[in-house]
Design a protein around this motif. Structure first.
Motif, PDB file in Angstrom:
ATOM      1  N   VAL A   1       0.861  -1.187   0.000  1.00 18.29           N
ATOM      2  CA  VAL A   1       0.000   0.000   0.000  1.00 18.29           C
ATOM      3  C   VAL A   1       0.896   1.235   0.000  1.00 18.29           C
ATOM      4  CG1 VAL A   1      -1.818   1.267   1.215  1.00 18.29           C
ATOM      5  CG2 VAL A   1      -1.764  -1.239   1.317  1.00 18.29           C
ATOM      6  N   ASN A   2       0.703   2.138  -0.950  1.00 19.10           N
ATOM      7  CA  ASN A   2       1.463   3.388  -0.971  1.00 19.10           C
ATOM      8  C   ASN A   2       0.963   4.336   0.113  1.00 19.10           C
ATOM      9  OD1 ASN A   2       2.758   2.392  -3.208  1.00 19.10           O
ATOM     10  ND2 ASN A   2       2.148   4.042  -4.582  1.00 19.10           N
ATOM     11  N   ARG A   3       1.882   5.083   0.727  1.00 12.79           N
ATOM     12  CA  ARG A   3       1.446   6.070   1.718  1.00 12.79           C
ATOM     13  C   ARG A   3       0.564   7.133   1.062  1.00 12.79           C
ATOM     14  NH1 ARG A   3       4.303  10.708   0.729  1.00 12.79           N
ATOM     15  NH2 ARG A   3       6.455  10.482  -0.010  1.00 12.79           N
ATOM     16  N   GLY A   4       0.736   7.359  -0.261  1.00 15.31           N
ATOM     17  CA  GLY A   4      -0.085   8.331  -0.966  1.00 15.31           C
ATOM     18  C   GLY A   4      -1.552   7.965  -1.011  1.00 15.31           C
ATOM     19  N   LEU A   5      -1.868   6.686  -0.861  1.00 10.11           N
ATOM     20  CA  LEU A   5      -3.267   6.268  -0.794  1.00 10.11           C
ATOM     21  C   LEU A   5      -3.834   6.517   0.600  1.00 10.11           C
ATOM     22  CD1 LEU A   5      -4.801   3.076  -2.327  1.00 10.11           C
ATOM     23  CD2 LEU A   5      -5.325   3.682   0.019  1.00 10.11           C
ATOM     24  N   LEU A   6      -3.003   6.330   1.619  1.00 11.78           N
ATOM     25  CA  LEU A   6      -3.474   6.445   3.003  1.00 11.78           C
ATOM     26  C   LEU A   6      -4.039   7.824   3.304  1.00 11.78           C
ATOM     27  CD1 LEU A   6      -0.503   4.663   4.820  1.00 11.78           C
ATOM     28  CD2 LEU A   6      -2.736   3.679   4.272  1.00 11.78           C
ATOM     29  N   ILE A   7      -3.416   8.870   2.745  1.00 13.61           N
ATOM     30  CA  ILE A   7      -3.814  10.227   3.119  1.00 13.61           C
ATOM     31  C   ILE A   7      -5.216  10.579   2.650  1.00 13.61           C
ATOM     32  CG2 ILE A   7      -1.429  11.046   3.137  1.00 13.61           C
ATOM     33  CD1 ILE A   7      -1.975  12.415   0.482  1.00 13.61           C
ATOM     34  N   PHE A   8      -5.745   9.858   1.649  1.00 14.54           N
ATOM     35  CA  PHE A   8      -7.075  10.174   1.138  1.00 14.54           C
ATOM     36  C   PHE A   8      -8.181   9.418   1.873  1.00 14.54           C
ATOM     37  CE2 PHE A   8      -4.387  11.465  -2.401  1.00 14.54           C
ATOM     38  CZ  PHE A   8      -4.940  12.694  -2.715  1.00 14.54           C
ATOM     39  N   LEU A   9      -7.809   8.450   2.701  1.00  9.08           N
ATOM     40  CA  LEU A   9      -8.809   7.686   3.445  1.00  9.08           C
ATOM     41  C   LEU A   9      -9.181   8.419   4.729  1.00  9.08           C
ATOM     42  CD1 LEU A   9      -7.287   4.113   2.984  1.00  9.08           C
ATOM     43  CD2 LEU A   9      -8.971   5.289   1.543  1.00  9.08           C
ATOM     44  N   GLU A  10     -10.338   8.044   5.290  1.00 10.51           N
ATOM     45  CA  GLU A  10     -10.836   8.763   6.462  1.00 10.51           C
ATOM     46  C   GLU A  10     -11.128   7.865   7.654  1.00 10.51           C
ATOM     47  OE1 GLU A  10     -14.189  11.017   4.873  1.00 10.51           O
ATOM     48  OE2 GLU A  10     -12.882  12.775   4.864  1.00 10.51           O
ATOM     49  N   THR A  11     -11.167   6.561   7.451  1.00 15.80           N
ATOM     50  CA  THR A  11     -11.486   5.654   8.553  1.00 15.80           C
ATOM     51  C   THR A  11     -10.682   4.374   8.431  1.00 15.80           C
ATOM     52  OG1 THR A  11     -13.274   4.510   7.377  1.00 15.80           O
ATOM     53  CG2 THR A  11     -13.879   6.502   8.606  1.00 15.80           C
ATOM     54  N   GLU A  12     -10.563   3.680   9.548  1.00 12.59           N
ATOM     55  CA  GLU A  12      -9.923   2.371   9.536  1.00 12.59           C
ATOM     56  C   GLU A  12     -10.729   1.394   8.689  1.00 12.59           C
ATOM     57  OE1 GLU A  12      -9.200  -1.006  12.867  1.00 12.59           O
ATOM     58  OE2 GLU A  12      -8.190   0.914  13.270  1.00 12.59           O
ATOM     59  N   ASP A  13     -12.053   1.566   8.678  1.00 10.51           N
ATOM     60  CA  ASP A  13     -12.896   0.696   7.853  1.00 10.51           C
ATOM     61  C   ASP A  13     -12.537   0.828   6.376  1.00 10.51           C
ATOM     62  OD1 ASP A  13     -15.766  -0.157   9.558  1.00 10.51           O
ATOM     63  OD2 ASP A  13     -14.329   1.223  10.433  1.00 10.51           O
ATOM     64  N   GLN A  14     -12.282   2.058   5.918  1.00  5.39           N
ATOM     65  CA  GLN A  14     -11.907   2.257   4.516  1.00  5.39           C
ATOM     66  C   GLN A  14     -10.564   1.601   4.212  1.00  5.39           C
ATOM     67  OE1 GLN A  14     -12.057   6.429   3.575  1.00  5.39           O
ATOM     68  NE2 GLN A  14     -14.243   6.608   4.037  1.00  5.39           N
ATOM     69  N   LEU A  15      -9.608   1.732   5.130  1.00  2.80           N
ATOM     70  CA  LEU A  15      -8.315   1.075   4.934  1.00  2.80           C
ATOM     71  C   LEU A  15      -8.495  -0.439   4.906  1.00  2.80           C
ATOM     72  CD1 LEU A  15      -5.267   1.030   4.683  1.00  2.80           C
ATOM     73  CD2 LEU A  15      -5.101   1.364   7.163  1.00  2.80           C
ATOM     74  N   ALA A  16      -9.336  -0.961   5.794  1.00  4.15           N
ATOM     75  CA  ALA A  16      -9.618  -2.402   5.793  1.00  4.15           C
ATOM     76  C   ALA A  16     -10.249  -2.823   4.468  1.00  4.15           C
ATOM     77  CB  ALA A  16     -10.537  -2.759   6.962  1.00  4.15           C
ATOM     78  N   ALA A  17     -11.090  -1.954   3.891  1.00  2.66           N
ATOM     79  CA  ALA A  17     -11.723  -2.271   2.607  1.00  2.66           C
ATOM     80  C   ALA A  17     -10.687  -2.376   1.497  1.00  2.66           C
ATOM     81  CB  ALA A  17     -12.768  -1.208   2.261  1.00  2.66           C
ATOM     82  N   VAL A  18      -9.708  -1.464   1.485  1.00  2.00           N
ATOM     83  CA  VAL A  18      -8.642  -1.517   0.477  1.00  2.00           C
ATOM     84  C   VAL A  18      -7.823  -2.793   0.642  1.00  2.00           C
ATOM     85  CG1 VAL A  18      -6.494  -0.438  -0.294  1.00  2.00           C
ATOM     86  CG2 VAL A  18      -8.494   0.986   0.197  1.00  2.00           C
ATOM     87  N   ILE A  19      -7.433  -3.090   1.882  1.00  2.00           N
ATOM     88  CA  ILE A  19      -6.641  -4.294   2.138  1.00  2.00           C
ATOM     89  C   ILE A  19      -7.453  -5.547   1.813  1.00  2.00           C
ATOM     90  CG2 ILE A  19      -5.474  -5.642   3.932  1.00  2.00           C
ATOM     91  CD1 ILE A  19      -4.814  -2.973   5.313  1.00  2.00           C
ATOM     92  N   GLY A  20      -8.739  -5.531   2.188  1.00  2.00           N
ATOM     93  CA  GLY A  20      -9.597  -6.676   1.896  1.00  2.00           C
ATOM     94  C   GLY A  20      -9.726  -6.932   0.405  1.00  2.00           C
ATOM     95  N   HIS A  21      -9.808  -5.859  -0.377  1.00  2.00           N
ATOM     96  CA  HIS A  21      -9.879  -5.999  -1.836  1.00  2.00           C
ATOM     97  C   HIS A  21      -8.628  -6.692  -2.369  1.00  2.00           C
ATOM     98  CE1 HIS A  21     -10.861  -4.691  -6.005  1.00  2.00           C
ATOM     99  NE2 HIS A  21      -9.546  -4.578  -6.118  1.00  2.00           N
ATOM    100  N   GLU A  22      -7.456  -6.285  -1.870  1.00  2.00           N
ATOM    101  CA  GLU A  22      -6.212  -6.901  -2.337  1.00  2.00           C
ATOM    102  C   GLU A  22      -6.113  -8.358  -1.874  1.00  2.00           C
ATOM    103  OE1 GLU A  22      -4.576  -5.406  -4.554  1.00  2.00           O
ATOM    104  OE2 GLU A  22      -5.600  -3.486  -4.312  1.00  2.00           O
TER     105      GLU A  22
END
Length: 466
Positions: free
Chosen positions: A91-112
């Motif tokens: 996961v690039n740090r550049g993606l992290l800055i646009f997310l707003e919740t841990e749930d959204q980060l979990a969604a990105v990781i879950g997709h991968e």
């Protein structure tokens, strides 16, 4: 000494992780080693542990029982995340800055994780790509597929996605996993909405969208099949949602925004390579990105207009540019070869690359500077002007020079800061107070999920750039 002592604990931390990684070297392991050797990981142990813990929790809810999947953050400003067939998720740090919740980060990781579990990489024969690891690493970190001239469909799949059906399957698997883990599957739509907004902004700015592979032309809020997937996953939620692994907003505060990486510093259209002490300058209106392997610029309007990539090489001993082209680059499909002066008594090799389409122009140049040899490859796109491209290509070729004392700059990387919005606060006001660019108000809207016309709501946490 201070910098070394700061980095050593993180390097040791990554080394400890390596002991748990299997030794049969697949594409993911080779990419991992490539990033490790080139300082490609984001130097923040707290963020790394956070992502690793979320990923580990999600793996507990994978029906196949697969657990040999590993999670890492790359020190790249590009909005991107990707998975390899052998279970490495970056996961690039550049993606992290646009997310707003841990749930959204979990969604990105879950997709991968979904891509790995469904073996999309194996179905696309991505395991055969390990020989191209350096070029793939550069392309994946930046999300720019034109940085590596990939001809086979399997490599393009890893860079640009697997097609709508496989991406939806990854969404389906990911939504089920995060729901069973106690995260809201609605975050799948929220995360895609954030990334879609970022892609729309990139299109507005550069005439070419960002290339995060999970996005399609359909707007996430209007995607019927995506909503069906998410609604079905809601039935897998446990009686209570999971407690967050960490404080997402606290972690965001201080996260690096854009700016320098260990290799160098990008300032608008100029890249300062600190290690080689070389400056690479592109035309003023061009959009420039860099990775561990090369620096790439695009004309306004994207690669459909024109692009140029500069790649450094370190040959064994002295070698003239013309010999380097033949023996190292092994390029033979060249015409109109000649030497061109580049200043200070130096010359560069210059040639046209023969293409199947005779109406397109592709150029190659090679110049030696210090211990390095630089290859410059560029191409005019279907919407570009050939004469303008030639002028821009020469600007890049002549813009590769030794670093001067006046070029030595501080790390001007800005960081994300979290503040509480006050009544009447506007993004334009915040941008003006930070002496940011004309487009900064829109960037702040992107960061806070208010693109394209929203404003801060009093009492909400909002991200600013300092």
């Amino acid at each position: 000494m201070h910098k070394l002592t700061h980095i050593l604990p993180f390097v040791a931390f990554l080394a400890c992780l390596a002991f748990a990684i299997p030794t049969n070297a697949g594409l993911g392991e080779k990419l991992y080693n490539e990033f490790l050797d080139n300082d490609g990981f984001y130097d923040d142990e707290e963020w790394q542990r956070y992502v690793e813990t979320i990923g580990g929790n999600l793996l507990e809810h994978v029906n196949t029982g697969r657990r040999d999947i590993y999670f890492f953050i790359l020190d790249e400003p590009a909005v991107n995340a990707f998975a390899t067939p052998d279970g490495y998720i970056f996961v690039n740090r550049g993606l992290l800055i646009f997310l707003e919740t841990e749930d959204q980060l979990a969604a990105v990781i879950g997709h991968e994780i979904g891509h790995v579990v469904a073996e999309h990489g194996k179905k696309q024969k991505l395991t055969e790509l390990s020989g191209k690891v350096a070029g793939i690493a550069a392309t994946l970190m930046t999300g720019r597929r034109e940085m590596m001239q990939v001809s086979d469909a399997s490599a393009k799949a890893l860079i640009a996605g697997y097609g709508r059906e496989m991406e939806l399957e990854a969404d389906q698997i990911g939504a089920q996993i995060i729901a069973r883990a106690g995260y809201s599957p609605l975050a799948v739509i929220d995360a895609l909405q954030v990334l879609k907004d970022q892609s729309m902004f990139a299109t507005e700015e550069r005439g070419q969208p960002a290339t995060y592979h999970g996005l399609f032309a359909t707007h996430p809020q209007n995607d019927r099949r995506l909503h069906e997937i998410v609604n079905y996953a809601l039935g897998s939620l446990p009686d209570s949602l999971t407690e967050p692994v960490g404080d997402f907003w606290k972690l965001l505060d201080g996260l690096k925004f854009g700016g320098a990486t260990p290799r160098g510093l990008l300032s608008q259209n100029v890249f300062y390579d600190r290690g080689a002490r070389v400056v690479i300058e592109f035309p003023p209106s061009w959009f420039v990105r860099y990775s561990q392997q090369r620096v790439t610029g695009e004309a306004k309007g994207g690669s459909n207009v024109a692009w140029v990539a500069v790649t450094p090489h370190t040959p064994d001993g002295a070698i003239d540019p013309r010999t380097f082209v033949r023996e190292t680059l092994k390029r033979t499909e060249l015409r109109n070869e000649r030497d061109v002066p580049v200043g200070n008594g130096r010359t560069a090799y210059f040639a046209e690359i023969e293409l199947a389409d005779s109406n397109r122009l592709s150029l190659l140049a090679v110049v030696q500077l210090g211990q390095n040899v630089y290859s410059i490859r560029g191409e005019v796109g279907p919407k570009g002007d050939t004469q303008q491209f030639i002028e821009d290509f020469m600007t890049v070729l002549l813009g590769i020079r030794d670093m001067r004392p006046s070029d030595i700059q501080e790390d001007t990387s800005r960081k994300i800061r979290v503040i509480v919005a006050k009544p009447g606060m506007t993004y334009q006001e915040l941008a003006s107070s930070q002496n940011m660019s004309a487009k900064a108000a829109q960037v702040l809207r992107l960061l806070n999920g208010d693109y394209p016309r929203g404003e801060p709501r009093a009492g909400d946490n909002i991200k600013i750039i300092q």
